[in-house]
Design an enzyme around this catalytic site. Structure first.
Site, PDB file in Angstrom:
ATOM      1  N   ASP A  31       6.569   4.576   3.676  1.00 54.31           N
ATOM      2  CA  ASP A  31       7.156   5.036   4.323  1.00 54.31           C
ATOM      3  C   ASP A  31       8.672   6.140   3.427  1.00 54.31           C
ATOM      4  O   ASP A  31       9.187   6.183   4.310  1.00 54.31           O
ATOM      5  CB  ASP A  31       8.288   4.124   5.279  1.00 54.31           C
ATOM      6  N   SER A  32       7.869   5.573   2.030  1.00 56.25           N
ATOM      7  CA  SER A  32       8.962   6.897   1.596  1.00 56.25           C
ATOM      8  C   SER A  32       8.870   8.348   2.064  1.00 56.25           C
ATOM      9  O   SER A  32       9.553   9.366   1.829  1.00 56.25           O
ATOM     10  CB  SER A  32       8.353   6.749   0.146  1.00 56.25           C
TER      11      SER A  32
ATOM     12  N   ASP B 209       2.696   1.985   6.145  1.00 58.17           N
ATOM     13  CA  ASP B 209       3.511   0.803   5.758  1.00 58.17           C
ATOM     14  C   ASP B 209       4.355   1.227   7.148  1.00 58.17           C
ATOM     15  O   ASP B 209       4.046   1.621   8.568  1.00 58.17           O
ATOM     16  CB  ASP B 209       4.869   2.215   5.461  1.00 58.17           C
TER      17      ASP B 209
ATOM     18  N   LYS C 299       1.199  -2.097   6.134  1.00 55.95           N
ATOM     19  CA  LYS C 299       2.371  -2.874   4.880  1.00 55.95           C
ATOM     20  C   LYS C 299       3.259  -2.975   5.626  1.00 55.95           C
ATOM     21  O   LYS C 299       3.741  -2.563   5.830  1.00 55.95           O
ATOM     22  CB  LYS C 299       2.290  -2.178   3.017  1.00 55.95           C
TER      23      LYS C 299
ATOM     24  N   GLU D 290       7.344  -5.200   4.224  1.00 55.33           N
ATOM     25  CA  GLU D 290       8.551  -5.459   3.491  1.00 55.33           C
ATOM     26  C   GLU D 290       9.060  -6.788   3.412  1.00 55.33           C
ATOM     27  O   GLU D 290       9.090  -7.448   4.636  1.00 55.33           O
ATOM     28  CB  GLU D 290       9.950  -4.444   3.164  1.00 55.33           C
TER      29      GLU D 290
ATOM     30  N   GLU E 216       7.571  -4.333  -6.748  1.00 53.05           N
ATOM     31  CA  GLU E 216       8.268  -2.571  -7.228  1.00 53.05           C
ATOM     32  C   GLU E 216      10.109  -3.903  -7.742  1.00 53.05           C
ATOM     33  O   GLU E 216      10.880  -4.314  -7.125  1.00 53.05           O
ATOM     34  CB  GLU E 216       9.130  -2.097  -5.035  1.00 53.05           C
TER      35      GLU E 216
HETATM   36  O1  KIV Z   1       6.779   4.024   0.559  1.00 50.16           O
HETATM   37  C1  KIV Z   1       6.298   3.811  -0.476  1.00 50.16           C
HETATM   38  O2  KIV Z   1       5.695   4.716  -0.827  1.00 50.16           O
HETATM   39  C2  KIV Z   1       6.165   2.622  -1.319  1.00 50.16           C
HETATM   40  C3  KIV Z   1       5.698   2.501  -2.697  1.00 50.16           C
HETATM   41  C4  KIV Z   1       6.874   2.856  -3.177  1.00 50.16           C
HETATM   42  C5  KIV Z   1       5.100   1.176  -3.011  1.00 50.16           C
HETATM   43  O3  KIV Z   1       6.200   1.366  -0.242  1.00 50.16           O
END
Ligand code: KIV
Length: 285
Positions: free
Chosen positions: A48-49, A87, A116, A118, A184
């Site tokens: 989600d970056s 994510d 994924k 959190e 992280e």
């Molecule tokens: O969203 C993302 O890119 C991440 C990484 C920094 C692990 O969660």
């Protein structure tokens, strides 16, 4: 039908057992996925970056499930070998039911092979439920960007209490059935202990070489931004500069008329054109 030649969660778990380190990289589109797949990267993260590096937001908070589905689908289309993890974005997993709905979209509509999320102890029941339904889940501990407004952008787990909590969170994710955990911005020695204690792989970003794998953000790794250089990132190329120079050359050649040349187009027979022009209104020539 797609051949089943992608990396599996069992493959990366075996890598840990064999002591083989592995790389993961974020990818957000078809082209990036193709390049990463060709480079033999076994794990692609549609992080989600993307809210920041692709969409220009200042955090990951505004990212929606629709955004994730759109980008994850492109990454899946662009890759054939890597395991694609997508994510679950902010507030898409407040309970198991909502998490299942979001994961269903990422896996069924976009074609991701895993999701994924959190958090640790607090999300363990949700992880358990997803895993019981056949959804591979990767955890994410330490600095969790979706909580940036609560925890700030800083290394996590430095105090005794925070380190104890992180160990408990990692354990809870493993027990809930997560197949791997991202660590992280975690102190390196703590990340190494977590990696030794867990039987599932840890994947570090700013967490040192004691992790089983490493993950980096595409734009950091390839030097696409001048103004973003996180300490945990290594720039393996300066593509931002390369791209900017190429675009300047292109624009200059258009201005001075050296692009395009005859080689960049196709033409028609002169007689055909003359015949057309002879028959047509000459004011259009
Ligand atoms: O969203 C993302 O890119 C991440 C990484 C920094 C692990 O969660």
């Amino acid at each position: 039908m797609e051949a089943t030649i992608r990396t599996t969660i069992l493959d990366i778990q075996k890598m840990k057992q064999r002591g083989e380190r592995f790389a993961m990289v974020t990818a957000y589109d078809y082209t990036a996925a193709q390049l990463a797949d060709r480079a033999g990267i076994p794990l692609l993260l549609v992080g989600d970056s993307l809210g920041m590096v692709m969409l220009g937001h200042s955090t990951t908070v505004p990212v929606t499930v629709d955004d994730m589905v759109h980008h994850a689908a492109a990454v899946v289309r662009g890759s054939t070998k890597a395991l694609v993890v997508a994510d679950l974005p902010f507030l898409s997993y407040p309970d198991a039911g909502r998490a299942i709905d979001a994961a269903a979209r990422l896996m069924q509509q976009a074609g991701a092979q895993a999701v994924k999320l959190e958090g640790g102890v607090a999300v363990a029941p949700t992880v358990r439920r997803l895993v019981d339904l056949g959804i591979p889940v990767m955890g994410h501990l330490g600095f969790t960007p979706q909580s940036v407004h609560q925890i700030g952008l800083r290394v996590q787990g430095r105090s005794a209490a925070a380190a104890t909590q992180l160990l408990a969170d990692a354990q809870a994710l493993e027990e809930a059935g997560a197949f791997a955990v991202v660590l992280e911005l975690v102190p390196m020695s703590l990340a190494a202990v977590v990696s030794r204690r867990l039987s599932i792989p840890t994947i570090g970003i700013g967490a040192g070489a004691g992790c089983d794998g490493q993950v980096q953000v595409w734009h950091d790794l390839l030097g696409l931004y001048d103004d973003m250089q996180p300490r945990h990132a290594k720039r393996y190329a300066e593509l931002g500069k390369v791209i900017e120079a190429a675009l300047r050359s292109y624009a200059a050649e258009v201005r001075d008329g050296s692009f395009p040349t005859a080689a960049h187009g196709t033409d028609m027979k002169a007689e055909t054109l003359s015949a057309v022009l002879g028959a047509a209104d000459h004011t259009t020539t």
